[in-house]
Design a protein around this motif. Structure first.
Motif, PDB file in Angstrom:
ATOM      1  N   ALA A 129       0.853  -1.190   0.000  1.00 46.63           N
ATOM      2  CA  ALA A 129       0.000   0.000   0.000  1.00 46.63           C
ATOM      3  C   ALA A 129       0.888   1.239   0.000  1.00 46.63           C
ATOM      4  O   ALA A 129       1.868   1.308   0.719  1.00 46.63           O
ATOM      5  N   GLY A 130       0.530   2.195  -0.814  1.00 50.88           N
ATOM      6  CA  GLY A 130       1.303   3.431  -0.873  1.00 50.88           C
ATOM      7  C   GLY A 130       1.925   3.604  -2.238  1.00 50.88           C
ATOM      8  O   GLY A 130       1.626   2.867  -3.161  1.00 50.88           O
ATOM      9  N   PRO A 131       2.777   4.587  -2.372  1.00 52.27           N
ATOM     10  CA  PRO A 131       3.418   5.364  -1.310  1.00 52.27           C
ATOM     11  C   PRO A 131       2.506   6.460  -0.744  1.00 52.27           C
ATOM     12  O   PRO A 131       1.660   7.004  -1.433  1.00 52.27           O
ATOM     13  N   TYR A 132       2.721   6.726   0.548  1.00 46.47           N
ATOM     14  CA  TYR A 132       2.049   7.802   1.263  1.00 46.47           C
ATOM     15  C   TYR A 132       3.125   8.761   1.750  1.00 46.47           C
ATOM     16  O   TYR A 132       4.124   8.340   2.321  1.00 46.47           O
ATOM     17  N   LYS A 133       2.908  10.059   1.530  1.00 39.63           N
ATOM     18  CA  LYS A 133       3.885  11.070   1.951  1.00 39.63           C
ATOM     19  C   LYS A 133       3.494  11.617   3.324  1.00 39.63           C
ATOM     20  O   LYS A 133       2.344  11.973   3.546  1.00 39.63           O
ATOM     21  N   ALA A 134       4.480  11.653   4.225  1.00 41.69           N
ATOM     22  CA  ALA A 134       4.267  12.243   5.550  1.00 41.69           C
ATOM     23  C   ALA A 134       4.295  13.755   5.401  1.00 41.69           C
ATOM     24  O   ALA A 134       5.352  14.358   5.246  1.00 41.69           O
ATOM     25  N   GLN A 135       3.106  14.366   5.398  1.00 39.73           N
ATOM     26  CA  GLN A 135       2.997  15.815   5.246  1.00 39.73           C
ATOM     27  C   GLN A 135       1.651  16.280   5.780  1.00 39.73           C
ATOM     28  O   GLN A 135       0.721  15.495   5.885  1.00 39.73           O
ATOM     29  N   GLU A 136       1.599  17.548   6.126  1.00 43.36           N
ATOM     30  CA  GLU A 136       0.331  18.124   6.570  1.00 43.36           C
ATOM     31  C   GLU A 136      -0.674  18.043   5.424  1.00 43.36           C
ATOM     32  O   GLU A 136      -0.305  18.233   4.263  1.00 43.36           O
ATOM     33  N   PRO A 137      -1.930  17.756   5.745  1.00 45.86           N
ATOM     34  CA  PRO A 137      -2.947  17.753   4.682  1.00 45.86           C
ATOM     35  C   PRO A 137      -3.050  19.128   4.036  1.00 45.86           C
ATOM     36  O   PRO A 137      -2.834  20.148   4.688  1.00 45.86           O
TER      37      PRO A 137
END
Length: 145
Positions: A129-137
């Protein structure tokens, strides 16, 4: 009369149990009791939610096939970017199909997969699953000003 002789060591016990059964008795016993157990199938539908600059919540569905034994729990693995090395996130089994991680590094991309475990062993990993970026929405940083 042809006899099958085999021994079963129950998981977590040290005692030995011997059985002597005819072929017909063995077939009947397997059909009635469904003695065959295996590792579970892979968990499905792995998704991240509540993503911000340092955390996210991962959720998934239990495997469709539990291998004939109750699911003991799950291990979650992650990797950053396109690094081929997977790292196990949790040292202890997770007993519900969700896990919140709060040690992500802002700006990095993460991929995840989940492994189910029963008394026989561990499943193959779920689909990645992903990629998901760690960042503020998007939009939240503007509301802080």
């Amino acid at each position: 009369m042809f006899l099958w002789r085999f021994c079963k060591l129950p998981v977590g016990e040290k005692s030995v149990v011997w059985f002597e059964l005819s072929l017909a008795e063995m077939i009947r016993l397997v059909r009635v009791c469904n003695l065959i157990t295996d590792v579970p199938g892979a968990p499905t539908d792995v998704k991240a939610s509540d993503i911000d600059d340092s955390s996210l919540t991962l959720s998934w569905h239990p495997p469709k096939n539990n291998g004939g034994a109750e699911i003991s729990g799950y291990y979650v693995e992650r990797r950053t970017g396109f690094n081929p090395r997977w790292i196990t996130v949790n040292r202890k089994l997770v007993h519900i199909p969700t896990l919140t991680m709060s040690d992500l590094i802002e700006g990095r991309d993460y991929e995840f997969r989940v492994i189910a475990e029963n008394e026989v062993g561990m499943s193959k990993p779920s689909d990645t699953a992903g990629p998901y970026k760690a960042q503020e929405p998007y939009g939240e940083c503007l509301s802080r000003w």
